[in-house]
Design an enzyme around this catalytic site. Structure first.
Site, PDB file in Angstrom:
ATOM      1  CB  CYS A 162      -0.999   0.064   1.342  1.00 41.32           C
ATOM      2  SG  CYS A 162       0.029  -0.142   2.758  1.00 41.32           S
TER       3      CYS A 162
ATOM      4  NE  ARG B 122      -3.797   2.653   2.841  1.00 34.76           N
ATOM      5  CZ  ARG B 122      -3.525   3.468   1.648  1.00 34.76           C
ATOM      6  NH1 ARG B 122      -4.674   3.712   1.064  1.00 34.76           N
ATOM      7  NH2 ARG B 122      -2.384   4.053   1.376  1.00 34.76           N
TER       8      ARG B 122
END
Lengths: 316, 145
Positions: free
Chosen positions: A258, A263
């Site tokens: 990410c 994430r």
């Protein structure tokens, strides 16, 4: 070597949550429901860990008995862009009364985004029994369950100095370069993926000088794995997204990334523990490294080379 | 520190005398003491300036009254206590000061509160950005006036 998730041994002190939704997952022992946790808060072999994006949220009220571990202050090395070493990790854990045999239940804000990141770092150190609270802080609070500002006074215990294993669930830039042509999942928002945005919508510019994605990556925004209430989607829905739309297979060698690896830790958790993928690595250097690296290949636009188109909903 | 307004300097001294965990508690108090948005801004949130550098988006507004006193207004959700705490410090340290005194606050003043150890330097960038945006608004007004 394939990553071997923790499995039932002969002497597991804390039972698993037998909730039917969880039972459908590949490794249901890695997740607990709020109801299960509420019943096991007093278990002496279990420690609840809160890990949030907002460093003050724990102080406003947390699950009774929970300790706080902050991804910035506790898990990242303060100088080198890396995680803490084995000695510091042992101090972080031992000072909170966590031993190597302790069952950990991790939860946090923002659909467990940072909790999954902490869990991934715990996994780099091979902590045997670490579980995620389905729905995290939001689900616990939404059900009106107890929160307290009282900080538990857990006596320090010895935690062994364990060397981090960076070879199984972590990928570095050179690993990604060598991986080009094989499955990659970019879990950022569609705007970041296409290169229109250099950072998350509404989030700080974190200094990537180029926009776009690693060539061949499929774009599956991380939060698609969460339902409206912040809990993980059921196994079937997850399979539709990751196996159907993104075209991944459980025996694929997958790298997720990410912006800084937070994430994508969430997606790593989903693929590894909920869908049972054997080999998923998280590239924590992610776009803040790739987008600043000289001469690495970059693809722009929303086009993708694998599977069917992924719809654009559910961005973080 | 002669370059800091009195109220700000007192806040800095308070933080400076504390351990990192006490600093977190004080930051929490600032977050709880941040005044609610007055009615006239509640209805005009879209006229407030967003501060995307904060992890959780925050909106701010700057007013200057007839006596050249600066008034600051912030809108941030309760689930973002760190961001609210930063806003609370700016409010407690700067609200009511003359324009020139606010403009004279060094851009790095938020970094000198000893909060780096407590919340990490990366998170403090949001507070630096808030101060920068407040000062920019005041400079625009000063130039226009």
């Amino acid at each position: 070597m394939a990553y071997r998730p923790y499995r039932l041994g002969g002497t597991v002190p804390v039972p698993h949550d037998s909730d039917p939704k969880l039972a459908a997952y590949a490794h249901p022992e890695r997740v607990v429901t709020t109801a299960w946790l509420a019943e096991h808060l007093d278990d002496p072999d279990l420690v609840v860990v809160e890990s949030d994006e907002d460093v003050l949220l724990y102080e406003t009220g947390h699950i009774p008995g929970a300790v706080k571990i902050d991804w910035h202050l506790d898990l990242n090395d303060p100088v080198t862009r890396d995680y803490v070493d084995g000695a510091r990790f042992a101090e972080v854990m031992g000072s909170r009364g966590i031993g190597r045999d302790t069952t950990l239940v991790v939860y946090g804000d923002k659909d467990n985004w940072w909790a999954a990141y902490a869990l991934w770092v715990f996994s780099l150190f091979g902590h045997p029994d670490v579980r995620l609270l389905d729905g995290g802080r939001t689900a616990w609070a939404a059900e009106g369950r107890a929160l307290t500002t009282e900080v538990p006074d857990r006596p320090r215990v010895g935690y062994p100095v364990v060397e981090r294993d960076d070879s199984t669930i972590r990928a570095f830039r050179d690993d990604v370069l060598a991986h080009l042509g094989r499955p990659l999942v970019d879990v950022r928002s569609p705007g970041e993926f296409s290169g229109e945005l250099l950072h998350m919508p509404d989030y700080p510019q974190e200094g990537a000088v180029r926009g776009g994605h690693v060539p061949g990556a499929a774009n599956v925004p991380w939060a698609r794995a969460a339902a409206e209430d912040g809990r993980f989607r059921g196994r079937e829905e997850l399979e539709t997204i990751y196996l159907g739309e993104a075209g991944l297979a459980p025996d694929d060698d997958v790298i997720a990334y990410c912006r800084i690896g937070e994430r994508s830790s969430h997606t790593w958790f989903v693929l590894t523990h909920l869908l049972g993928f054997d080999r998923v690595r998280n590239y924590d250097g992610s776009w803040t490294e790739w987008g600043n690296s000289v001469r690495v290949p970059i693809e722009q636009g929303s086009g993708r080379s694998r599977g069917r188109p992924v719809d654009q909903q559910g961005t973080s | 520190m002669t370059d800091l307004p009195t109220a700000w300097a007192e806040i800095a001294d308070d933080f400076g005398a504390m351990t990192p965990s006490e600093r977190l508690q004080l930051l929490l108090e600032f977050s709880e003491e941040l005044p609610d948005l007055p009615e006239r801004w509640v209805d005009h949130r879209d006229a407030m300036e967003p501060v995307p550098e904060c992890q959780t988006p925050l909106f701010l507004a700057v007013e200057v009254d007839a006596h050249d006193r600066v008034h600051l207004f912030f809108d941030a959700p309760r689930e973002a206590p760190t961001t609210r705490g930063f806003a609370g410090i700016l409010h407690a340290g700067l609200d009511g000061l003359p324009t020139q005194e606010v403009l004279a606050v060094p851009d790095d003043a938020p970094l000198r509160l000893g909060l780096g150890e407590a919340v990490s330097p990366l998170r403090l960038r949001g507070m630096v950005a808030m101060l920068g945006r407040i000062k920019r608004q005041l400079r625009v007004r000063t130039a226009a006036g």
